[in-house]
Scaffold this motif. Structure first.
Motif, mmCIF file in Angstrom:
data_model
loop_
_atom_site.group_PDB
_atom_site.id
_atom_site.type_symbol
_atom_site.label_atom_id
_atom_site.label_comp_id
_atom_site.label_asym_id
_atom_site.label_seq_id
_atom_site.Cartn_x
_atom_site.Cartn_y
_atom_site.Cartn_z
ATOM 1 N N VAL A 1 0.871 -1.176 0.000
ATOM 2 C CA VAL A 1 0.000 0.000 0.000
ATOM 3 C C VAL A 1 0.910 1.229 0.000
ATOM 4 N N GLY A 2 0.682 2.149 -0.912
ATOM 5 C CA GLY A 2 1.416 3.427 -0.903
ATOM 6 C C GLY A 2 0.510 4.461 -0.273
ATOM 7 N N LEU A 3 0.928 5.030 0.851
ATOM 8 C CA LEU A 3 0.089 5.990 1.580
ATOM 9 C C LEU A 3 0.845 7.309 1.706
ATOM 10 N N GLY A 4 0.373 8.363 1.034
ATOM 11 C CA GLY A 4 1.030 9.657 1.187
ATOM 12 C C GLY A 4 1.049 10.475 -0.079
ATOM 13 N N GLY A 5 2.148 11.182 -0.266
ATOM 14 C CA GLY A 5 2.333 12.017 -1.457
ATOM 15 C C GLY A 5 2.989 11.194 -2.563
ATOM 16 N N GLY A 6 3.492 11.894 -3.570
ATOM 17 C CA GLY A 6 4.043 11.229 -4.752
ATOM 18 C C GLY A 6 5.221 10.334 -4.435
ATOM 19 N N ALA B 1 -2.729 13.596 -0.364
ATOM 20 C CA ALA B 1 -2.711 14.961 -0.899
ATOM 21 C C ALA B 1 -2.937 14.887 -2.398
ATOM 22 N N ALA B 2 -3.544 15.959 -2.941
ATOM 23 C CA ALA B 2 -3.780 16.013 -4.393
ATOM 24 C C ALA B 2 -2.635 16.795 -5.030
ATOM 25 N N SER B 3 -1.411 16.291 -4.834
ATOM 26 C CA SER B 3 -0.237 17.102 -5.178
ATOM 27 C C SER B 3 0.482 16.666 -6.444
ATOM 28 N N HIS B 4 0.076 15.562 -7.077
ATOM 29 C CA HIS B 4 0.846 15.009 -8.203
ATOM 30 C C HIS B 4 -0.028 14.028 -8.977
ATOM 31 N N ASP B 5 0.320 13.761 -10.228
ATOM 32 C CA ASP B 5 -0.531 12.858 -11.012
ATOM 33 C C ASP B 5 0.034 11.437 -11.118
ATOM 34 N N GLY B 6 0.835 11.066 -10.129
ATOM 35 C CA GLY B 6 1.315 9.681 -10.079
ATOM 36 C C GLY B 6 0.380 8.780 -9.283
ATOM 37 N N ILE B 7 -0.743 9.319 -8.805
ATOM 38 C CA ILE B 7 -1.709 8.564 -7.991
ATOM 39 C C ILE B 7 -2.132 7.265 -8.676
ATOM 40 N N VAL B 8 -2.345 7.349 -9.978
ATOM 41 C CA VAL B 8 -2.895 6.238 -10.751
ATOM 42 C C VAL B 8 -1.872 5.629 -11.705
ATOM 43 N N SER B 9 -0.841 6.392 -12.032
ATOM 44 C CA SER B 9 0.026 5.983 -13.145
ATOM 45 C C SER B 9 0.805 4.710 -12.817
ATOM 46 N N VAL C 1 10.406 4.926 -14.707
ATOM 47 C CA VAL C 1 10.445 3.481 -14.920
ATOM 48 C C VAL C 1 9.055 2.865 -14.887
ATOM 49 N N ALA C 2 8.915 1.814 -15.661
ATOM 50 C CA ALA C 2 7.652 1.064 -15.632
ATOM 51 C C ALA C 2 7.550 0.421 -14.253
ATOM 52 N N ALA C 3 6.411 0.605 -13.626
ATOM 53 C CA ALA C 3 6.217 0.049 -12.284
ATOM 54 C C ALA C 3 4.847 -0.609 -12.235
ATOM 55 N N GLU C 4 4.487 -1.069 -11.051
ATOM 56 C CA GLU C 4 3.193 -1.737 -10.908
ATOM 57 C C GLU C 4 2.101 -0.672 -10.832
ATOM 58 N N PRO C 5 1.125 -0.643 -11.734
ATOM 59 C CA PRO C 5 0.027 0.309 -11.562
ATOM 60 C C PRO C 5 -0.838 -0.154 -10.389
ATOM 61 N N ALA D 1 -8.939 15.100 -11.890
ATOM 62 C CA ALA D 1 -7.995 15.485 -12.954
ATOM 63 C C ALA D 1 -6.700 14.680 -12.850
ATOM 64 N N LEU D 2 -6.233 14.464 -11.632
ATOM 65 C CA LEU D 2 -4.982 13.704 -11.454
ATOM 66 C C LEU D 2 -5.175 12.257 -11.921
ATOM 67 N N VAL D 3 -6.347 11.719 -11.653
ATOM 68 C CA VAL D 3 -6.650 10.355 -12.107
ATOM 69 C C VAL D 3 -6.643 10.314 -13.637
ATOM 70 N N SER D 4 -7.312 11.286 -14.237
ATOM 71 C CA SER D 4 -7.421 11.329 -15.685
ATOM 72 C C SER D 4 -6.035 11.459 -16.346
ATOM 73 N N SER D 5 -5.200 12.287 -15.759
ATOM 74 C CA SER D 5 -3.852 12.470 -16.295
ATOM 75 C C SER D 5 -3.042 11.174 -16.164
ATOM 76 N N GLY D 6 -3.224 10.486 -15.031
ATOM 77 C CA GLY D 6 -2.538 9.202 -14.829
ATOM 78 C C GLY D 6 -2.999 8.170 -15.843
#
Ligand SMILES: NC(=O)C1=CN([C@@H]2O[C@H](COP(=O)(O)OP(=O)(O)OC[C@H]3O[C@@H](n4cnc5c(N)ncnc54)[C@H](O)[C@@H]3O)[C@@H](O)[C@H]2O)C=CC1
Ligand SMILES: O=C(CO)COP(=O)(O)O
Ligand SMILES: [Zn+2]
Length: 352
Positions: free
Chosen positions: A93-98, A121-129, A143-147, A230-235
């Protein structure tokens, strides 16, 4: 013979809204995640939401293990991997910022485990990527990582985060304008692979955010809702592209270079926002679109000058003239811009 293939990896569930952490157990069950979770977090998110997440996850499995990391680095990933080797978790589980989310997703990829993203926090668009971004000496790797299998974005928690984190997320989205243009340029000049769908989605995401900017105001939980969507959409655009290209052009190279020259001074989103003003200026065009980028940033209260970032003018110039060296990604910076051109761009746009 037709030989093209594509594999788009997206989350199975994206749950956004007030109090949705309360649905964590359901989300874990729906994602078929087994065993004990290992939570990767950083100090403040641990304080803000750690207990709530531990409690929620404990209702569907063994009490989670927690590891607190301080930086986004390959060393931090190693730390998580060695803890994972000890506890043998069922998922991460990733809990926090980017940074915490990036480390969790890269460690999950390494161990071939499922991963849940819980942004505080809604600070970056790596939430979903499905990409991780890590500095490494003079370069930066995407780098390619686990979505994430699931994203749980609780707007009640996110709305209580310092406002500057939300304006950073907005700026990360606004920077999609220049990122997409740079991507198109690389397609035309270097035959870089371009996805019409990912490019259009990324650009549209920035447009919708800017159209809704009047509703993005401090103290309104609805702001967290608008920005997270928006962050989800960008991801998702990054996932469709299979690269961070739709959301990362010259403005990101500039920001990555600032991370090296002035580490820990300003937020990622705020740096890319300033980078986007200058990139839009360099990209030119009939209408001076850099005004639009600057006005959009101003309207949501994100920094538009180096002074507001807390970074001195000479560091901005150095970052601009060396940003092209950060990674092999063609942008409007080409193989580098001169110091005079950097000074001109930064002064005309009022950044310095
Ligand atoms: N993988 C990807 O696609 C992307 C990755 N990134 C990466 O993400 C990082 C930037 O993300 P940030 O979130 O700006 O940095 P960050 O993870 O360092 O977080 C910024 C600060 O916010 C604090 N914070 C988080 N939630 C909080 C809350 N609820 N209350 C109080 N403080 C809170 C954190 O403790 C930290 O001090 C960079 O490393 C960047 O490269 C950014 C965009 C996309
Ligand atoms: O920050 C990002 C997109 O907003 C990720 O991009 P990078 O690949 O440049 O790290
Ligand atoms: Zn970014």
């Amino acid at each position: 013979m037709f030989e093209k293939t594509t594999w788009i990896r997206l989350p199975r569930s994206v749950v956004v809204g007030h109090g949705v952490l309360g649905q964590t157990a359901e989300v874990v069950a729906d994602s078929h995640l087994p065993g004990q979770p290992l939570i990767v977090t950083s100090p403040t998110p641990r304080e803000v939401a750690g207990e709530q997440v531990i409690e929620a996850l404990s209702t569907v499995g063994p009490e989670p293990e927690v590891i607190v990391v301080e930086t986004a680095s390959f060393d931090a990933i190693e730390e998580v991997l060695s803890r994972a080797a000890e506890v043998n978790p069922g998922y991460l589980v990733g809990l926090g910022g980017g940074k915490a989310i990036d480390i969790a997703k890269m460690a999950a990829a390494d161990r071939d485990l499922g991963f849940i993203s819980i942004p505080t926090a809604a600070s970056h668009d790596g939430i979903v990527s499905g990409r991780g971004s890590v500095p490494d000496g003079d370069t930066r790797h995407s780098v390619a990582a686990e979505p994430p299998l699931a994203v749980i974005a609780d707007t009640e928690i996110i709305a209580q985060a310092p406002w500057r984190l939300t304006t950073a997320g907005c700026a990360d989205i606004i920077s999609n304008y220049t990122a997409v243009r740079d991507w198109q340029l690389a397609h035309r000049l270097k035959n870089a692979q371009y996805s019409e769908y990912a490019g259009a989605l990324s650009q549209m995401t920035a447009e919708i955010l800017v159209e809704n900017s009047d509703s993005i105001r401090e103290g309104l939980e609805e702001s967290a809702w608008i920005v997270v969507k928006a962050l989800v959409s960008s991801g998702v655009a990054m996932s469709i592209a299979g690269s961070s290209r739709p959301a990362s052009g010259a403005e990101h190279l500039f920001s990555h270079q600032l991370d090296r020259l002035a580490p820990g001074t300003a937020l990622h989103g705020h740096q890319v926002g300033i980078g986007s003003i200058i990139t839009a200026y360099l990209q030119g065009g009939d209408r001076e679109e850099w005004h639009d980028v600057r006005d959009a940033l101003e309207s949501i209260g994100a920094p538009t000058t180096a002074a507001e970032l807390g970074i001195d003018d000479e560091t901005v110039i150095e970052a601009l003239t060396t940003a092209h060296e950060i990674r092999d990604r063609y942008t409007i910076l080409g193989d580098g811009i001169s110091e005079a051109a950097a000074r001109e761009a930064a002064s005309v746009t009022g950044v310095i």
